[in-house]
Design an enzyme around this catalytic site. Sequence first.
Site, PDB file in Angstrom:
ATOM      1  N   SER A   6      36.038  43.876  38.835  1.00  0.00           N
ATOM      2  CA  SER A   6      36.509  42.589  38.345  1.00  0.00           C
ATOM      3  C   SER A   6      36.958  42.791  36.907  1.00  0.00           C
ATOM      4  O   SER A   6      36.227  43.375  36.099  1.00  0.00           O
ATOM      5  CB  SER A   6      35.393  41.539  38.418  1.00  0.00           C
ATOM      6  OG  SER A   6      35.889  40.276  38.042  1.00  0.00           O
ATOM      7  N   GLU A   7      38.144  42.321  36.575  1.00  0.00           N
ATOM      8  CA  GLU A   7      38.736  42.670  35.282  1.00  0.00           C
ATOM      9  C   GLU A   7      37.996  42.078  34.090  1.00  0.00           C
ATOM     10  O   GLU A   7      38.209  42.497  32.950  1.00  0.00           O
ATOM     11  CB  GLU A   7      40.214  42.246  35.244  1.00  0.00           C
ATOM     12  CG  GLU A   7      40.414  40.763  35.211  1.00  0.00           C
ATOM     13  CD  GLU A   7      41.706  40.334  35.888  1.00  0.00           C
ATOM     14  OE1 GLU A   7      42.516  39.715  35.210  1.00  0.00           O
ATOM     15  OE2 GLU A   7      41.887  40.613  37.077  1.00  0.00           O
ATOM     16  N   ASN A   8      37.103  41.101  34.329  1.00  0.00           N
ATOM     17  CA  ASN A   8      36.314  40.562  33.219  1.00  0.00           C
ATOM     18  C   ASN A   8      35.184  41.502  32.802  1.00  0.00           C
ATOM     19  O   ASN A   8      34.471  41.229  31.846  1.00  0.00           O
ATOM     20  CB  ASN A   8      35.763  39.175  33.553  1.00  0.00           C
ATOM     21  CG  ASN A   8      34.993  39.150  34.853  1.00  0.00           C
ATOM     22  OD1 ASN A   8      35.366  39.789  35.823  1.00  0.00           O
ATOM     23  ND2 ASN A   8      33.913  38.400  34.902  1.00  0.00           N
TER      24      ASN A   8
ATOM     25  N   SER B 170      37.315  47.577  30.545  1.00  0.00           N
ATOM     26  CA  SER B 170      37.857  47.172  31.843  1.00  0.00           C
ATOM     27  C   SER B 170      39.350  47.453  31.918  1.00  0.00           C
ATOM     28  O   SER B 170      39.853  48.020  32.890  1.00  0.00           O
ATOM     29  CB  SER B 170      37.580  45.683  32.081  1.00  0.00           C
ATOM     30  OG  SER B 170      38.007  45.296  33.374  1.00  0.00           O
TER      31      SER B 170
END
Length: 220
Positions: free
Chosen positions: A48-50, A91
Site C-alpha cells: 500500500s503506497e501509504n 514507499s
Amino acid sequence: MDKKQLRDRITARVAKELKPGSLVNLGIGMPTLVASKVEADSGIQFQSENGMIGVGTVEPCDENIDHDITNAGGKPVSATPDATYFDSALSFTLIRGGHVEASVLGALEVDASGSLANWIIPGKMVPGMGGAMDLVTGARRVIIAMEHCSKDGSPKILKECTLPLTAVGAVDLIVTERAVIEVTENGLVLLEKGEGFEVEDIIAATDAPLTIAEDLKTFG
C-alpha cells in the site's frame, strides 16, 4: 449480473495474472478486492503506497479491526504476520525504483495505445492524482481492473482518451467483466471473453478497434 458478481469476476481474473512471490500494489476501489482472491500461501506481497507491505488477503472484521492499519484510500485492512510499515518516502522509493512487479488500478478511460485516464473528470471535485502517476510508470506491469462501460453505457475503452491523462502508453492489460484485452504495439488484442458475452457484444461496447486472438478463451 449484479455489482458484486461483476466485481468478483473482474478481480478473480486479475488475481490469476499475479506471480507467486511478487510485490504488487493495489489501487483504491475495486483493485483492493484482488487481495481476497489470492491464496494466503501464494507468496504474493501486497504493498500500500501509504507505507505498508503485507496487506492481508482477508477483510478485517469487528473482532480484529485496527483503524490505524489502512490502505492508501483510508480503508482498514488486515495485515499478514510479517507485515512491515514505513514512511511515504521509502514507499515511493520502492515504486519509482522498479521494485513493484505489478500495479492494479481502476480507470475512467483507457485507449488503444495504452494511455490511461483515471484521476479527474473536469468540473468534479477530486482529492488529486495521488500515487497513480508514479505507480503506472514505476511498476513493471500495469493491469487495469474496471467495468467495461460507464454508468450511461458509453465505452471506457476508446480510440483515444478524452479526459486528462495519468500516463501515456503505460497500460499492459485491461480486465473487465466482458473481456481480457492486451495492449500491444499493434493495438488492442482480445485474449478472452467473459462468460455470457459474445465477441460481437464486446466489439459493440468498445470504441477502440480490437484484434481477436486466434486462441480466444472464455473466463467467468
